[in-house]
Design a protein around this motif. Structure first.
Motif, PDB file in Angstrom:
ATOM      1  N   ARG A   1      77.574  69.440  46.886  1.00 35.95           N
ATOM      2  CA  ARG A   1      78.198  70.284  45.871  1.00 35.95           C
ATOM      3  C   ARG A   1      79.376  69.522  45.272  1.00 35.95           C
ATOM      4  O   ARG A   1      80.200  68.964  45.997  1.00 35.95           O
ATOM      5  N   LEU A   2      79.451  69.552  43.955  1.00 35.23           N
ATOM      6  CA  LEU A   2      80.445  68.781  43.217  1.00 35.23           C
ATOM      7  C   LEU A   2      81.492  69.708  42.607  1.00 35.23           C
ATOM      8  O   LEU A   2      81.289  70.919  42.505  1.00 35.23           O
ATOM      9  N   THR A   3      82.594  69.111  42.167  1.00 34.57           N
ATOM     10  CA  THR A   3      83.604  69.837  41.401  1.00 34.57           C
ATOM     11  C   THR A   3      83.727  69.160  40.050  1.00 34.57           C
ATOM     12  O   THR A   3      84.025  67.968  39.976  1.00 34.57           O
ATOM     13  N   VAL A   4      83.468  69.906  38.982  1.00 28.82           N
ATOM     14  CA  VAL A   4      83.475  69.353  37.631  1.00 28.82           C
ATOM     15  C   VAL A   4      84.708  69.879  36.899  1.00 28.82           C
ATOM     16  O   VAL A   4      84.838  71.078  36.657  1.00 28.82           O
ATOM     17  N   MET A   5      85.602  68.961  36.562  1.00 25.87           N
ATOM     18  CA  MET A   5      86.804  69.297  35.808  1.00 25.87           C
ATOM     19  C   MET A   5      86.467  69.098  34.326  1.00 25.87           C
ATOM     20  O   MET A   5      86.470  67.982  33.813  1.00 25.87           O
ATOM     21  N   VAL A   6      86.143  70.202  33.668  1.00 27.48           N
ATOM     22  CA  VAL A   6      85.577  70.096  32.318  1.00 27.48           C
ATOM     23  C   VAL A   6      86.647  69.981  31.246  1.00 27.48           C
ATOM     24  O   VAL A   6      87.737  70.541  31.350  1.00 27.48           O
ATOM     25  N   VAL A   7      86.305  69.236  30.207  1.00 27.05           N
ATOM     26  CA  VAL A   7      87.101  69.163  28.985  1.00 27.05           C
ATOM     27  C   VAL A   7      86.633  70.296  28.078  1.00 27.05           C
ATOM     28  O   VAL A   7      85.434  70.447  27.819  1.00 27.05           O
ATOM     29  N   GLY A   8      87.571  71.101  27.595  1.00 30.46           N
ATOM     30  CA  GLY A   8      87.201  72.291  26.830  1.00 30.46           C
ATOM     31  C   GLY A   8      86.399  71.996  25.587  1.00 30.46           C
ATOM     32  O   GLY A   8      85.490  72.760  25.227  1.00 30.46           O
ATOM     33  N   SER A   9      86.713  70.903  24.883  1.00 29.62           N
ATOM     34  CA  SER A   9      85.960  70.580  23.661  1.00 29.62           C
ATOM     35  C   SER A   9      84.501  70.280  23.973  1.00 29.62           C
ATOM     36  O   SER A   9      83.620  70.482  23.126  1.00 29.62           O
ATOM     37  N   TRP A  10      84.221  69.801  25.183  1.00 29.45           N
ATOM     38  CA  TRP A  10      82.831  69.576  25.584  1.00 29.45           C
ATOM     39  C   TRP A  10      82.108  70.911  25.729  1.00 29.45           C
ATOM     40  O   TRP A  10      80.944  71.044  25.321  1.00 29.45           O
ATOM     41  N   LEU A  11      82.792  71.896  26.296  1.00 32.27           N
ATOM     42  CA  LEU A  11      82.178  73.219  26.421  1.00 32.27           C
ATOM     43  C   LEU A  11      81.920  73.837  25.053  1.00 32.27           C
ATOM     44  O   LEU A  11      80.975  74.611  24.890  1.00 32.27           O
ATOM     45  N   ASP A  12      82.763  73.533  24.072  1.00 29.55           N
ATOM     46  CA  ASP A  12      82.498  74.026  22.720  1.00 29.55           C
ATOM     47  C   ASP A  12      81.170  73.483  22.204  1.00 29.55           C
ATOM     48  O   ASP A  12      80.423  74.180  21.517  1.00 29.55           O
ATOM     49  N   GLN A  13      80.872  72.239  22.545  1.00 27.05           N
ATOM     50  CA  GLN A  13      79.651  71.595  22.075  1.00 27.05           C
ATOM     51  C   GLN A  13      78.449  71.895  22.965  1.00 27.05           C
ATOM     52  O   GLN A  13      77.320  71.958  22.486  1.00 27.05           O
ATOM     53  N   GLN A  14      78.698  72.066  24.259  1.00 22.96           N
ATOM     54  CA  GLN A  14      77.614  72.256  25.234  1.00 22.96           C
ATOM     55  C   GLN A  14      77.913  73.462  26.125  1.00 22.96           C
ATOM     56  O   GLN A  14      78.098  73.336  27.335  1.00 22.96           O
ATOM     57  N   PRO A  15      77.989  74.665  25.564  1.00 17.51           N
ATOM     58  CA  PRO A  15      78.388  75.831  26.369  1.00 17.51           C
ATOM     59  C   PRO A  15      77.435  76.128  27.518  1.00 17.51           C
ATOM     60  O   PRO A  15      77.834  76.700  28.534  1.00 17.51           O
ATOM     61  N   GLN A  16      76.154  75.743  27.386  1.00 16.85           N
ATOM     62  CA  GLN A  16      75.179  76.024  28.433  1.00 16.85           C
ATOM     63  C   GLN A  16      75.487  75.265  29.722  1.00 16.85           C
ATOM     64  O   GLN A  16      75.026  75.661  30.807  1.00 16.85           O
ATOM     65  N   MET A  17      76.276  74.193  29.631  1.00 26.07           N
ATOM     66  CA  MET A  17      76.552  73.389  30.821  1.00 26.07           C
ATOM     67  C   MET A  17      77.447  74.121  31.814  1.00 26.07           C
ATOM     68  O   MET A  17      77.405  73.830  33.012  1.00 26.07           O
ATOM     69  N   ALA A  18      78.242  75.064  31.343  1.00 22.97           N
ATOM     70  CA  ALA A  18      79.101  75.814  32.272  1.00 22.97           C
ATOM     71  C   ALA A  18      78.247  76.549  33.301  1.00 22.97           C
ATOM     72  O   ALA A  18      78.478  76.468  34.514  1.00 22.97           O
ATOM     73  N   ARG A  19      77.241  77.289  32.815  1.00 24.13           N
ATOM     74  CA  ARG A  19      76.373  78.019  33.744  1.00 24.13           C
ATOM     75  C   ARG A  19      75.500  77.059  34.548  1.00 24.13           C
ATOM     76  O   ARG A  19      75.230  77.307  35.729  1.00 24.13           O
ATOM     77  N   ARG A  20      75.062  75.976  33.947  1.00 30.68           N
ATOM     78  CA  ARG A  20      74.229  75.017  34.689  1.00 30.68           C
ATOM     79  C   ARG A  20      74.982  74.460  35.899  1.00 30.68           C
ATOM     80  O   ARG A  20      74.413  74.314  36.986  1.00 30.68           O
ATOM     81  N   ILE A  21      76.251  74.167  35.706  1.00 27.52           N
ATOM     82  CA  ILE A  21      77.066  73.641  36.805  1.00 27.52           C
ATOM     83  C   ILE A  21      77.213  74.686  37.904  1.00 27.52           C
ATOM     84  O   ILE A  21      76.972  74.408  39.088  1.00 27.52           O
ATOM     85  N   LEU A  22      77.564  75.888  37.535  1.00 28.24           N
ATOM     86  CA  LEU A  22      77.771  76.939  38.537  1.00 28.24           C
ATOM     87  C   LEU A  22      76.466  77.343  39.217  1.00 28.24           C
ATOM     88  O   LEU A  22      76.428  77.580  40.430  1.00 28.24           O
ATOM     89  N   ASP A  23      75.397  77.407  38.456  1.00 30.95           N
ATOM     90  CA  ASP A  23      74.116  77.808  39.026  1.00 30.95           C
ATOM     91  C   ASP A  23      73.601  76.792  40.043  1.00 30.95           C
ATOM     92  O   ASP A  23      72.766  77.129  40.884  1.00 30.95           O
TER      93      ASP A  23
END
Length: 293
Positions: free
Chosen positions: A135-157
């Motif tokens: 299990r990893l910890t991803v410290m996300v850059v907010g502008s990346w989430l603006d471009q790739q919002p689906q990755m937030a759930r992919r990481i948590l799932d």
């Protein structure tokens, strides 16, 4: 069209994960001193200021940005990302404000990642970790989430943890307090909108440690803990997967927090060897919250 795009990303991710696994399967090891570090281990050091890949080139830093966080983005709505509350394990009472390492008494390490880059590469990395029960910890850059919002759930799932690495990955230590707070708050708002939580951890951008000012601004936003690290293999310089794996494994010890980066194919290729090498040393990769629980 959306189905075709997602299918393409999944296929690319599987191919990248297979390639990464085949690329490095040998266990890397090295002589260490009594603290689990070798004489040539890579010392922890500040992230260089050139790591500004999260900066939105179309944003004028002198302009206020609060308006951009007032409503969900069209991308988030289009992807159908629905918030859901996160349940995190409680931290140990003696967890410091700034965590550099976890307890040295348990055979665990935290592999933490700068969250940005090609989503297919990021997905391949997550898949490679999941195949080995890490299990990893991803410290996300907010502008990346603006471009790739689906990755937030992919990481948590995938059983991983999300944290805040600012909105635009600027040199936060050099910003005035209100700008620094805004960088933290904007990313926190995106995490909250996409996942139902702003996450537990904040990591300053372009720095290993948080200055007093940055810590104060993070606390004002709601972050009680800053996540630093003690191992920096400098994978962002793309030295090759063998070198990345060797640097991590020579320095890794119980309680280590490793700083790595998504978006670099060499890091994806190095991950299987890193995880196999950690297992050979009797260590297991857990989230930062699990490390400090």
């Amino acid at each position: 069209m959306r189905v075709d795009r997602r299918s393409l990303l999944r296929s690319s991710a599987r191919l990248a994960a297979i390639t990464a696994t085949a690329w490095l399967t040998a266990t890397c090891s090295g002589a260490t001193d009594g603290r689990g570090r070798s004489a040539t281990a890579v010392a922890a050091r500040p992230q260089p200021s050139h790591l500004t890949e999260g900066t939105d080139p179309g944003t004028d830093p002198s302009l206020p940005t609060s308006a951009s966080t007032s409503a969900p983005s069209a991308a988030a709505t289009a992807e159908g990302v629905a918030p859901s509350p996160l349940v995190l394990p409680p931290l140990a009472p003696d967890t410091p404000l700034e965590v550099v390492t976890g307890p040295r008494s348990r055979p665990q390490v935290a592999l933490t990642f700068h969250g940005q880059g090609d989503p297919a590469i990021a997905t391949a990395l997550l898949t490679a970790a999941e195949q080995r029960g890490a299990r990893l910890t991803v410290m996300v850059v907010g502008s990346w989430l603006d471009q790739q919002p689906q990755m937030a759930r992919r990481i948590l799932d995938g059983g991983h943890e999300l944290g805040n690495h600012t909105q635009n990955h600027l040199d936060i230590s050099s910003l005035p307090p209100d700008r620094a707070r805004d960088e933290i708050a904007q990313c926190a708002q995106r995490l909250e909108r996409l996942t139902g939580s702003m996450g537990r951890w904040f990591r300053p951008s372009a720095a290993q440690y948080a200055t007093r000012m940055v810590k104060e601004q993070a606390q004002q936003v709601g972050y009680q803990h800053v996540l630093s690290f003690d191992i920096d293999p400098r994978d962002y310089t793309d030295p090759g997967p063998d070198v990345v794996a060797q640097r991590v494994l020579k320095a890794a010890a119980a309680g280590s927090v490793v700083a790595l980066h998504m978006g670099h194919p060499g890091t994806v290729a190095a991950l299987p060897a890193i995880l196999d090498g950690l297992t050979a040393k009797g260590l297991h990769a857990v989230t930062a919250s699990e490390l400090c629980a």
